[in-house]
Design a protein around this motif. Structure first.
Motif, PDB file in Angstrom:
ATOM      1  N   VAL A 106      -7.412 -20.042  14.333  1.00  0.00           N
ATOM      2  CA  VAL A 106      -6.785 -21.136  15.233  1.00  0.00           C
ATOM      3  C   VAL A 106      -7.821 -21.973  15.698  1.00  0.00           C
ATOM      4  N   TYR A 107      -7.605 -23.454  15.707  1.00  0.00           N
ATOM      5  CA  TYR A 107      -8.308 -24.272  16.463  1.00  0.00           C
ATOM      6  C   TYR A 107      -7.713 -24.826  17.809  1.00  0.00           C
ATOM      7  N   THR A 108      -8.288 -24.783  18.710  1.00  0.00           N
ATOM      8  CA  THR A 108      -7.668 -24.999  20.093  1.00  0.00           C
ATOM      9  C   THR A 108      -8.131 -26.380  20.623  1.00  0.00           C
ATOM     10  N   GLY A 109      -8.105 -27.286  20.021  1.00  0.00           N
ATOM     11  CA  GLY A 109      -8.172 -28.621  20.538  1.00  0.00           C
ATOM     12  C   GLY A 109      -9.380 -29.392  20.507  1.00  0.00           C
ATOM     13  N   LEU A 118      -3.923 -29.819  19.836  1.00  0.00           N
ATOM     14  CA  LEU A 118      -4.556 -30.973  20.301  1.00  0.00           C
ATOM     15  C   LEU A 118      -5.233 -30.836  21.704  1.00  0.00           C
ATOM     16  N   GLY A 119      -6.251 -31.287  21.772  1.00  0.00           N
ATOM     17  CA  GLY A 119      -7.080 -31.315  23.028  1.00  0.00           C
ATOM     18  C   GLY A 119      -6.786 -32.694  23.839  1.00  0.00           C
ATOM     19  N   ASP A 126      -1.566 -30.760  25.181  1.00  0.00           N
ATOM     20  CA  ASP A 126      -2.578 -31.043  25.905  1.00  0.00           C
ATOM     21  C   ASP A 126      -1.980 -31.152  27.385  1.00  0.00           C
ATOM     22  N   LEU A 127      -2.479 -30.504  28.471  1.00  0.00           N
ATOM     23  CA  LEU A 127      -1.974 -30.592  29.802  1.00  0.00           C
ATOM     24  C   LEU A 127      -1.985 -31.938  30.405  1.00  0.00           C
TER      25      LEU A 127
END
Length: 282
Positions: A86-89, A121-122, A168-169
């Motif tokens: 998993v790639y977290t952004g 995405l981040g 993303d938040l």
């Protein structure tokens, strides 16, 4: 103290003072740590026990450090033979055209899971002021073409493990309410959420389980118990590592592989290697 002694001591102090600066600039930013730990998950299918889930976060491909470090790190990570990745952004630093071309070069060496690879995405993937929707779409396209299934307030199942990915938040697209209304709590679930501050938003619908985040880089420079100056979250408890949110949710914050700036002190770059296990067996 005579002049000769004074100059000698001044030179010694200069060397002592320069060492931490050189270390935090040229050594620690490239001193990768593989953090190994168990990841107990409710309702995990028996055939997934012992499988490896790798988390890679915050590549920040750009001009602020030599991104060949990322390629070298990927080569080392492949030796772990992960089942899920998993790639977290934050794939890029600004998301501009040059960075996207460099990202394509990096992604040729990507670590992919034997069973599945997911990403989110981040904020940096949304370009200037985190608002450029076209930039986010183009970075998603690059990631998808490289073998990553991108989750944008969406969920996908792989071999009995359900991955829920938030936008993303800080982005204009953050709206996970619908996917959280529709998730199945009887399944084995993992949530990918770049910014851990989202843990404090009213969107979780009584979710019980793990949340994998990045974003903070662990503060990049820390003196534990004293100061963490570069922490881009409102909740200062969200620094790095495992955090029990005391409501059935468990948060893990990865310290990032890349850097916004090439400086780290007591916060080595991280790739997390989780071994999946059934929660009742922990």
């Amino acid at each position: 103290m005579n002049r000769k002694t004074f100059l000698k001591r001044l030179a010694q102090l200069s060397v002592i003072g320069a060492f931490p600066m050189l270390y935090s600039w040229q050594v620690e930013p490239f001193w990768l740590e593989f953090v190994e730990r168990k990841l107990p998950i409710k309702n995990l299918p028996e055939e997934l026990e012992g499988k490896i889930l790798m988390q890679i976060s915050d590549l920040h491909v750009g001009t602020r450090f030599d991104w060949n470090f990322l390629i070298d790190s990927f080569q080392k990570a492949k030796k772990c033979n992960p089942d899920f990745v998993v790639y977290t952004g934050d794939f890029t630093n600004h998301g501009n055209a040059d960075e996207r071309e460099d990202l394509k070069k990096v992604m040729k060496h990507l670590v992919l899971g034997n069973l599945a690879t997911f990403g989110i995405l981040g904020n940096h993937d949304y370009g200037i002021d985190w608002k450029e929707l076209d930039v986010a779409d183009k970075i998603c396209e690059i990631a998808e073409n490289s073998g990553i299934t991108m989750l944008r307030d969406d969920q996908k199942e792989s071999h009995g493990l359900h991955f829920i990915g938030f936008e993303d938040l800080w982005s204009p697209n953050f709206a996970p309410q619908k996917v959280m209304e529709n998730y199945d709590s009887s399944k084995a679930n993992i949530i990918l959420c770049h910014n851990p501050d989202a843990c404090d938003a009213d969107v979780w619908n009584n979710y019980q389980g793990w949340i994998l985040s990045g974003h903070t880089h662990g503060g990049q420079c820390r003196i534990p118990g004293v100061i963490t100056p570069l922490l881009p979250v409102k909740n200062r408890n969200y620094t790095s590592g495992e955090i029990d949110l005391k409501d059935g949710r468990m948060l893990y914050i990865n310290r990032a592989l890349g850097h916004s700036f090439q400086v780290r002190f007591m916060v080595r770059p991280e790739i997390t290697v989780f071994k999946l296990c059934l929660e009742e067996n922990v």
